[in-house]
Design a protein around this motif. Sequence first.
Motif, PDB file in Angstrom:
ATOM      1  N   SER A  82       0.833  -1.211   0.000  1.00 48.57           N
ATOM      2  CA  SER A  82       0.000   0.000   0.000  1.00 48.57           C
ATOM      3  C   SER A  82       0.865   1.258   0.000  1.00 48.57           C
ATOM      4  O   SER A  82       0.523   2.249  -0.651  1.00 48.57           O
ATOM      5  CB  SER A  82      -0.942  -0.004   1.208  1.00 48.57           C
ATOM      6  N   TYR A  86       0.687   3.798  -3.038  1.00 47.26           N
ATOM      7  CA  TYR A  86       0.390   5.218  -2.792  1.00 47.26           C
ATOM      8  C   TYR A  86       1.486   6.107  -3.378  1.00 47.26           C
ATOM      9  O   TYR A  86       1.210   7.135  -4.002  1.00 47.26           O
ATOM     10  CB  TYR A  86       0.256   5.463  -1.289  1.00 47.26           C
ATOM     11  N   ARG A  90       0.987   8.900  -6.275  1.00 49.06           N
ATOM     12  CA  ARG A  90       1.274  10.319  -6.027  1.00 49.06           C
ATOM     13  C   ARG A  90       2.352  10.855  -6.956  1.00 49.06           C
ATOM     14  O   ARG A  90       2.340  12.028  -7.314  1.00 49.06           O
ATOM     15  CB  ARG A  90       1.707  10.505  -4.568  1.00 49.06           C
ATOM     16  N   MET A 154      -5.682   2.242  -6.460  1.00 51.13           N
ATOM     17  CA  MET A 154      -5.426   3.606  -5.986  1.00 51.13           C
ATOM     18  C   MET A 154      -5.396   4.614  -7.132  1.00 51.13           C
ATOM     19  O   MET A 154      -5.693   5.792  -6.930  1.00 51.13           O
ATOM     20  CB  MET A 154      -4.097   3.649  -5.217  1.00 51.13           C
ATOM     21  N   TYR A 176      -1.994   9.403   3.434  1.00 48.84           N
ATOM     22  CA  TYR A 176      -1.959   7.941   3.244  1.00 48.84           C
ATOM     23  C   TYR A 176      -2.862   7.231   4.255  1.00 48.84           C
ATOM     24  O   TYR A 176      -3.642   6.350   3.890  1.00 48.84           O
ATOM     25  CB  TYR A 176      -0.514   7.471   3.371  1.00 48.84           C
ATOM     26  N   ALA A 180      -6.134   7.678   1.698  1.00 49.73           N
ATOM     27  CA  ALA A 180      -5.881   6.571   0.748  1.00 49.73           C
ATOM     28  C   ALA A 180      -6.292   5.218   1.324  1.00 49.73           C
ATOM     29  O   ALA A 180      -6.979   4.430   0.651  1.00 49.73           O
ATOM     30  CB  ALA A 180      -4.404   6.566   0.354  1.00 49.73           C
TER      31      ALA A 180
END
Length: 268
Positions: A82, A86, A90, A154, A176, A180
């Motif tokens: 994760s 993320y 980003r 994501m 995060y 997220a």
Amino acid sequence: MFFRRFSLIIYALLILIPLLIVVLTSLKTIQETFRNPLGWPESGFQFENYSSIFQEQTMAGYFLNSVIVTLFSVSLTLFFASLIGYGITRLNNWIGNLIFILFTLGMMVPAQVSMVPLYSLMLDLNLTNSLLGLILVNIATTLPIAVFILTGFMKTLPKELFEASTIDGAGNWKIYTKVAIPLSLPSLSATAIFLFVMHWNDLLYPLLFITDNAYKTLPLALLEFQGEYSTNYPMLFTGVIIASAPMVIAYVFLQRYFVAGMTAGAIK
């Protein structure tokens, strides 16, 4: 409609009949099994197999080892995947795409190809016959598929949410954890079930790295019921049912998120 229902009935029978044979065999004695392998237990249901598998065998220890290895492997893989997903989302530039491609390439390497170098590495690090070594190998081998699934999900999250959080002064860690991760729960749950099944049923790496009985996991321990000339099928099938129970329980509790994760992104 008739053909669809007929196909579903055939498919259900293909699943239920072998399952019924496994359950019935686990309730027989070994003599009854060889005398009538597909029939009903002649002397009624015998639950001694379930009690003796924990009393006469060290099944509780094997079960605990599987729980430790699976829980740490799944949770740490999800955490790292994760974070990576993320970060790639980003970045949203060629560097992020390159990192994503490198992890995707990791899925293309068959486990058999890396067995010898992996064993040499673990031997040099003195991590054979160790649950820690097994956990590290599990994380390394399943991280690419976890990154692939979570990054794909994501990337479907609205960028405006991240931009609004940044304007409000939230840092990357806060975005995060507060934005997220909560929005990715369906995908995280689906990936968790997928990883859970892989790690819980894994036989290859325990067979490769574990020889000490104290560190054996359930799939490896079930091989003890298979001898050179005969197999104790009632005890083997009892062990299979016990080993399958946590997967069924996990699916029952997480099926809502699992279905949501599987269908996420299908309709836009």
